[in-house]
Design a protein around this motif. Structure first.
Motif, PDB file in Angstrom:
ATOM      1  N   VAL A  95       5.945  48.003  43.749  1.00 49.04           N
ATOM      2  CA  VAL A  95       6.457  49.106  42.940  1.00 49.04           C
ATOM      3  C   VAL A  95       7.128  48.504  41.714  1.00 49.04           C
ATOM      4  N   SER A  96       6.765  49.007  40.527  1.00 45.45           N
ATOM      5  CA  SER A  96       7.357  48.525  39.277  1.00 45.45           C
ATOM      6  C   SER A  96       8.365  49.543  38.762  1.00 45.45           C
ATOM      7  N   ARG A  97       9.618  49.098  38.577  1.00 41.90           N
ATOM      8  CA  ARG A  97      10.654  49.992  38.051  1.00 41.90           C
ATOM      9  C   ARG A  97      10.412  50.336  36.583  1.00 41.90           C
ATOM     10  N   ASP A 123       7.687  51.497  35.476  1.00 40.13           N
ATOM     11  CA  ASP A 123       6.619  52.502  35.482  1.00 40.13           C
ATOM     12  C   ASP A 123       7.115  53.695  36.293  1.00 40.13           C
ATOM     13  N   SER A 124       7.357  54.819  35.623  1.00 40.29           N
ATOM     14  CA  SER A 124       7.926  55.978  36.318  1.00 40.29           C
ATOM     15  C   SER A 124       7.008  56.491  37.420  1.00 40.29           C
ATOM     16  N   SER A 134       4.937  54.672  39.197  1.00 40.79           N
ATOM     17  CA  SER A 134       5.035  53.712  40.295  1.00 40.79           C
ATOM     18  C   SER A 134       6.276  53.993  41.135  1.00 40.79           C
ATOM     19  N   VAL A 135       7.405  54.229  40.455  1.00 40.74           N
ATOM     20  CA  VAL A 135       8.647  54.546  41.168  1.00 40.74           C
ATOM     21  C   VAL A 135       8.485  55.831  41.972  1.00 40.74           C
ATOM     22  N   HIS A 136       7.859  56.829  41.358  1.00 36.83           N
ATOM     23  CA  HIS A 136       7.673  58.121  42.011  1.00 36.83           C
ATOM     24  C   HIS A 136       6.801  57.974  43.264  1.00 36.83           C
ATOM     25  N   GLU A 163       8.794  56.318  46.016  1.00 41.11           N
ATOM     26  CA  GLU A 163       9.710  57.236  46.706  1.00 41.11           C
ATOM     27  C   GLU A 163       8.974  58.022  47.789  1.00 41.11           C
ATOM     28  N   ASP A 223      16.799  40.471  42.748  1.00 37.89           N
ATOM     29  CA  ASP A 223      16.375  41.864  42.911  1.00 37.89           C
ATOM     30  C   ASP A 223      15.291  42.227  41.906  1.00 37.89           C
ATOM     31  N   GLU A 242      10.123  45.953  45.262  1.00 33.43           N
ATOM     32  CA  GLU A 242      10.251  46.514  43.919  1.00 33.43           C
ATOM     33  C   GLU A 242      10.527  45.405  42.906  1.00 33.43           C
ATOM     34  N   ASP A 257      11.307  44.585  38.532  1.00 35.52           N
ATOM     35  CA  ASP A 257      11.750  45.167  37.262  1.00 35.52           C
ATOM     36  C   ASP A 257      10.631  45.173  36.223  1.00 35.52           C
TER      37      ASP A 257
END
Length: 439
Positions: free
Chosen positions: A6-8, A10-11, A13-15, A18, A36, A53, A55
């Motif tokens: 998951v890449s923070r 990329d919205s 990817s984050v979604h 979740e 982190d 995850e 960054d």
């Protein structure tokens, strides 16, 4: 074990991440040995999966698989898809046939996972919300370093979809659906040519038992340059796809020559479709013994027979049967042979065939049945089939004074006519016709 990235940055990817955490029970732990930002910190794990995850934007990561403690079988990067394609769920492999404009290295490829891609496409199709299309894309962007089989699974194609909970949930569920799926199958090929969304290769994926590894769309081949000067790039695409066959969309003689010089076979979509379900060692043997698929080889219902012999088809009998009922005659050939030669795009059987056991005798009997639709008598004896029928005889009709024209047509069609007050019946002006076919 499947590692999920998951890449923070990329919205979407984050979604998707979740929803992955919501859809299953995960154990949390802290990885203090890795920052982190680089996949350390909180790590989520469950049977068959580990999620980390990062960054950085995923296409700029070198080898995210290195961050995972588990011995990964597969790496899945959940991502946004950007384009003018409307709502779309897609999966693709990463690499660059030409320059590395969007991550990775030029002329390099991440290890593909063709079997897992097919599985995730099927899962996406099952779970896609109304209004979403599902498809594959040609190989593009980074990373190119992962040696673990990997793919991007994406939600697109703009901000409305990146924030759509139903779309994100569908991608998350599809990723979880491929638990335990092997990255590779025993039938894999590399694709060349066509558009970015690869309709020909998607058909192969959806409609045959073949899997498709890396795909070079037209724009990537242009970026790569002359195939002969980039044989090393082509070779790496095959190595990263665990494949040795190529399917080329369009006429690309220079590409085909370079591929064959590297020892890779270029096949057609017809070859791919016709060999579906046929053991590849049997395909090779029959192509050597009868003819190639490209030259008209087609496989019969007895293709799995333990052994076979190659015989000449009874072309005279077969030709007559195909003239009477083409579908029935071709079915007879298909159902009684291991494989057979065809012409006219596979629509007419001719030449030689591979048969097993009593297949040849069964074929002759089936063809005789077709002839009985036209002939009054069909008899097989001493290496020949003799067919007889009574047919209209114009000379006999003239002797009865029947004028040529409509009256001839009626008699030929089995109807009586009147001539000078006398009835002339069809049997009065017919004679027996005999045809013999060698078998």
């Amino acid at each position: 074990m499947i590692g999920i990235v998951v890449s923070r940055a990329d919205s979407a990817s984050v979604h998707i991440g979740e929803h992955l955490l919501e859809l299953a029970d995960w154990d949390e732990r802290t990885d203090g040995d890795r920052p982190d930002a680089d996949g350390g910190g909180t790590v989520f794990a469950r049977d068959g999966f580990e999620l980390r995850e990062f960054d950085d934007l995923h296409i700029d990561l070198d080898d995210p698989a290195a961050a995972f403690d588990a011995d990964l079988d597969l790496l899945v990067v959940v991502s946004r898809h950007a384009g003018e394609t409307g709502p779309l769920l897609t999966a693709h492999f990463t690499g660059n046939f030409g320059p590395a404009d969007y991550g990775g290295d030029p002329g390099r490829f991440a290890r593909a996972c063709p079997n897992a891609q097919r599985a995730v496409i099927e899962a996406l199709r099952d779970r896609a919300p109304d209004g979403y299309e599902v498809g594959i894309e040609a190989t593009h962007h980074g990373p190119t370093e992962p040696t673990v089989p990997s793919m991007f699974v994406e939600l697109g194609s703009d901000e409305a979809q990146w924030g759509d909970p139903e779309g994100a949930r569908a991608v998350a569920a599809a990723v979880l659906d491929i638990e335990g799926v092997a990255p590779d199958a025993d039938r894999q090929l590399v694709g060349f040519g066509g558009g970015h969304y690869a309709p020909r290769f998607e058909r192969v994926l959806n409609e045959t038992d073949w899997r498709v590894g890396h795909i070079a769309a037209d724009w990537q081949l242009k970026a790569m340059g002359a195939p002969e000067d980039n044989r090393d790039v082509l070779r790496r695409a095959f190595e990263a796809s665990a494949a040795d066959l190529a399917l080329v969309d369009g006429d690309r003689d220079d590409l085909a020559a370079a591929l064959e010089a590297e020892g890779f076979r270029v096949v057609s979509e017809t070859w791919v479709r016709e060999t579906a379900g046929v053991p590849l060692d049997r395909v090779a043997a029959l192509e050597a013994d009868v003819t190639t698929v490209e030259e008209g080889l087609r496989f019969g219902a007895r293709v799995d027979a333990d052994d076979y012999e190659v015989v000449s088809l009874p072309d005279g009998l077969l030709g007559e049967a195909q003239g009477i009922d083409l579908d029935a005659a071709l079915s007879a050939v298909r159902e009684t042979t291991v494989a057979f030669h065809t012409t006219e795009g596979g629509t007419r059987a001719v030449g030689r065939a591979a048969v097993a056991g009593d297949g040849y005798d069964e074929l002759v009997s089936r063809l005789c049945d077709v002839l009985r639709e036209k002939y009054d008598s069909v008899v097989r004896d001493d290496g020949a089939v003799t067919a007889t029928t009574r047919a209209f005889d114009p000379a006999a009709a003239r002797e009865f004074g029947v004028p040529e024209g409509p009256a001839f047509g009626k008699l030929s069609a089995g109807q009586s006519v009147e001539v000078d007050g006398e009835t002339v019946a069809p049997e009065d002006v017919s004679k027996e016709r005999l045809v013999e076919f060698s078998v």
